[in-house]
Design an enzyme around this catalytic site. Structure first.
Site, short mmCIF file in Angstrom:
data_model
loop_
_atom_site.label_atom_id
_atom_site.label_comp_id
_atom_site.label_asym_id
_atom_site.label_seq_id
_atom_site.Cartn_x
_atom_site.Cartn_y
_atom_site.Cartn_z
N GLY A 51 0.83 -1.20 0.00
CA GLY A 51 0.00 0.00 0.00
C GLY A 51 0.86 1.25 0.00
N ASP A 55 -2.29 -13.04 3.87
CA ASP A 55 -3.49 -12.27 4.19
C ASP A 55 -3.67 -12.28 5.70
OD1 ASP A 55 -6.36 -11.48 4.52
OD2 ASP A 55 -6.36 -11.65 2.33
N LYS A 107 -9.66 0.45 3.36
CA LYS A 107 -9.66 1.86 3.77
C LYS A 107 -10.70 2.72 3.06
CE LYS A 107 -4.65 1.60 4.60
NZ LYS A 107 -4.39 0.28 4.01
N LYS A 110 -11.20 8.66 11.05
CA LYS A 110 -12.58 8.20 10.92
C LYS A 110 -12.99 7.27 12.06
CE LYS A 110 -12.70 8.90 5.94
NZ LYS A 110 -11.49 9.75 5.95
N VAL A 167 -4.07 11.04 4.09
CA VAL A 167 -2.72 11.04 3.54
C VAL A 167 -2.83 11.43 2.07
CG1 VAL A 167 -0.61 9.72 3.13
CG2 VAL A 167 -2.03 9.23 5.14
N ARG A 182 -3.23 6.07 -2.59
CA ARG A 182 -4.15 5.44 -3.53
C ARG A 182 -5.58 5.60 -3.05
NH1 ARG A 182 -0.95 -0.25 -4.22
NH2 ARG A 182 0.98 0.63 -5.08
N THR A 204 -18.07 16.72 -3.18
CA THR A 204 -19.23 16.25 -2.42
C THR A 204 -19.98 17.40 -1.76
OG1 THR A 204 -17.74 15.81 -0.56
CG2 THR A 204 -18.30 13.95 -1.99
N GLU A 254 -20.03 9.45 4.97
CA GLU A 254 -19.11 10.58 4.99
C GLU A 254 -19.55 11.63 6.01
OE1 GLU A 254 -16.68 11.60 1.02
OE2 GLU A 254 -18.80 12.09 0.93
#
Length: 356
Positions: free
Chosen positions: A16, A64, A88, A130, A171, A175, A195, A268
């Site tokens: 990642g 995994d 994420k 979050k 960040v 991605r 948004t 959100e």
């Protein structure tokens, strides 16, 4: 820093954005005896092996976090674990909550058990803003990850493993973050989709994120959450600054690129939080970070929560993006330029003379 020198280090989610930069910095700056990278992305693992093929300390494996037996085997002899593997994306986790639970909650439980049973000295879990007063599946799963880490630290009898968490803001450039999305929309000539024009976010660079993770491994006493002090931006300002900076390079007139408001998505929030009101009562302030001490202390160990250069042993207000002054557009442009966030997205390269 000498804390990580000659240590055997394991990084989950090593392919990642944060995980791969963490691997790079650990190998280049901290001289580990061994670095084991785990990820379930076969293609990106191939690129990681090519990138670091000239570093004999680096070893990468397909794995995994849902597989507890694999985690247990790979942690044999490991000193420090950085856990960056997770789902994420807020919307994808909303649509697939069972998958989010498997990776973000049961995965960290598997990792904790493997680390404790192998007497790993330090485990650092990467969480998210979050997780504070969560309104989404992803945020809730990250909060549960933090609580599992704190509970594991409080209930282990020997105290051989120190477990802590770090809490990220957005960040920028990672991605799935908004910067690659805006860049692609600008390249097409718009519209740039927003948004809500009033939405605010905490931001951090990739370098800040990785520094937080590495510093936390040295600072952690057990069960804490470390939070970087970071700036706030309006998402609308980010869209406007990127249009002005990037549109000419794609052959477009910035004035002709539309910003379309599409409304907030499920889960959100209009603003993000890094410290809740409840957490301020047990937080201390360091020069770069806030440290949230565990609400429930260890049942078997008398842990002294002392840190170098404490600025304040009390924090008097919650830390959220709605109550912090946002960066001006000029300051935001400087942040983007200083962190090379307006450059084209990098492509994978070998990084060495490797046999395939």
């Amino acid at each position: 820093m000498t804390y990580l020198k000659n240590k055997r280090i394991l990084v989950t989610g090593c392919c990642g954005t944060v995980g791969s930069e963490l691997v790079r910095q650990l190998l280049s700056d901290h001289a580990p005896a061994e670095l084991v990278g785990l990820d379930n992305n076969e293609s990106e693992l191939f690129f990681a092996e090519q990138r670091f093929c000239n570093d004999p300390q680096a070893r990468f494996f397909l794995a995994d976090v849902r597989d507890p037996d694999k985690l247990f085997r790979k942690m044999d002899g490991i000193d420090v674990v950085f856990h960056a593997a997770a789902f994420k994306h807020v919307i994808l986790c909303e649509r697939s909550p069972f998958e989010a639970v498997q990776t973000n909650i049961l995965g960290i439980q598997n990792l904790i058990q493997a680390a404790v049973e192998n007497d790993v000295s330090t485990v650092i879990f990467t969480s998210s803003d979050k997780a504070v007063n969560p309104s989404s599946v992803m945020g809730t799963s990250k909060l549960m990850g933090e609580r599992l880490v704190t509970a594991a630290n409080a209930t282990q009898r020997t105290g051989a493993t120190v477990l802590g968490s770090v809490r990220f803001g957005n960040v920028l450039g990672s991605r799935g973050s908004v910067i690659p999305v805006f860049r692609e929309q600008i390249a097409r000539g718009g519209p740039v989709t927003l948004t809500d024009s009033a939405m605010t976010r905490f931001i951090m660079s990739l370098a800040q994120a990785v520094r937080l993770v590495i510093d936390a491994a040295d600072l952690a006493r057990g069960g804490e959450v470390f939070v970087t002090k970071m700036p706030v931006i309006r998402i609308a300002d980010l869209a406007e600054v990127m249009i002005e900076a990037l549109a000419p390079g794609f052959g477009h007139d910035p004035a002709k690129i539309e910003i379309a408001t599409i409304g907030s998505k499920a889960g959100e929030k209009m603003y993000e939080e890094l410290l809740s009101g409840e957490e301020t009562r047990r937080a201390v302030e360091l020069p770069r970070y806030f440290t949230v001490l565990p609400a429930f202390r260890s049942l078997y160990q008398d842990i002294e929560y002392s840190y170098p250069d404490v600025l304040a042993d009390k924090v008097d207000r919650p830390y959220n993006s709605a109550s912090e002054a946002p960066l001006s557009k000029e300051e935001l442009l400087s942040f983007l330029q200083e962190n090379d966030l307006l450059a084209p997205e990098p492509t994978n390269g070998n990084g060495g003379e490797c046999r395939v």
